[in-house]
Design an enzyme around this catalytic site. Structure first.
Site, PDB file in Angstrom:
ATOM      1  N   GLY A 157     -45.263  -3.171   8.504  1.00  0.00           N
ATOM      2  CA  GLY A 157     -44.510  -1.793   8.665  1.00  0.00           C
ATOM      3  C   GLY A 157     -44.899  -0.740   8.149  1.00  0.00           C
TER       4      GLY A 157
ATOM      5  N   GLY B   6     -28.212  -8.716   5.426  1.00  0.00           N
ATOM      6  CA  GLY B   6     -27.702  -9.889   4.660  1.00  0.00           C
ATOM      7  C   GLY B   6     -28.301 -10.960   4.759  1.00  0.00           C
TER       8      GLY B   6
ATOM      9  CD  GLU C 201     -43.789 -11.922  10.217  1.00  0.00           C
ATOM     10  OE1 GLU C 201     -42.694 -11.438   9.876  1.00  0.00           O
ATOM     11  OE2 GLU C 201     -44.332 -11.369  11.055  1.00  0.00           O
TER      12      GLU C 201
END
Length: 229
Positions: free
Chosen positions: A17, A49, A83
């Site tokens: 990011g 959440g 990932e």
């Protein structure tokens, strides 16, 4: 999240990011979505959440194509490396298609963990990460880093490359838009009405019939709706 027997996403984007979230990755994401390709990126798809790890791993497994964007700080992120480990596993065991993008980093640095990638792993070890995890991450970088993809350099026209990526994904998914004139007046209202009737977001199956006299545009509306969804 649906069961693993169904494919919820067609493309999973893996990226760091801090490097590309608000530029390259964002532009690529919207280009894919605009082309009608169901694309996963964490900030768009994960309910607030929820624990991020399991959801991401499930999204990777259920996607047909994964696109890791290797940038300068990709290897600094534990989540990116986890990932990638799952992406590499799916490529080996499920024949998932992986299309890497090397964003202003040398592909050999990714494969062999040089420069910024080497520094990142030194920091991981200093932070006390297990050697088994580090070796697992390095293996994933070697395996995915050797796959054919795209190299974004300083003088690369990024919009051209993004168009090429989208075209490649469309070809793999066999998603070719049907021929519809670009000069249709009032077609959007018909498309909107059809989308309401189809209720794409519902889990129910819906069949909508279009009937009327010949030549009034039934096929054109159907093609335009198909291209939209």
């Amino acid at each position: 999240m649906a069961s693993s027997s169904s494919v919820n996403y067609e493309v999973f984007l893996s990226f760091c990011g801090q490097d590309v979230r608000f530029n390259f990755a964002d532009h690529l994401y919207h280009a894919l979505v605009d082309a009608g390709i169901q694309t996963f990126r964490d900030e768009e798809e994960l309910p607030k959440g929820n624990e991020i790890g399991p959801e991401l791993l499930t999204a990777i497994k259920e996607s047909r194509i994964s696109i890791p964007i290797f940038s300068e700080n990709y290897a600094s992120s534990k989540w990116c490396l986890n990932e990638l480990t799952k992406i590499s596993e799916c490529e080996r065991t499920m024949n998932q298609i992986v299309l890497p993008i090397f964003y202003k980093v040398d592909p050999t640095d990714v494969r062999n963990q040089k420069r910024k990638y080497e520094e990142a792993f030194e920091k991981h070890l200093q932070k006390g990460f297990q050697e088994t995890d580090v070796q697992k991450w390095k293996k994933a970088l070697r395996e995915v880093g050797k796959l054919k993809g795209w190299h974004v350099e300083e003088k690369t026209y990024e919009w051209k490359l993004i168009k090429e990526v989208v075209k490649t994904v469309q070809s793999i998914l066999n998603k070719r838009p049907l021929s519809v004139s670009k000069n249709l007046v009032g077609i959007q209202s018909h498309i909107g009405e059809m989308l309401m009737l189809l209720n794409i977001g519902s889990n129910d199956r819906t069949i909508v019939g279009i009937h009327g006299l010949g030549g009034i545009g039934k096929t054109t509306i159907a093609r335009a709706v198909y291209n939209t969804i």
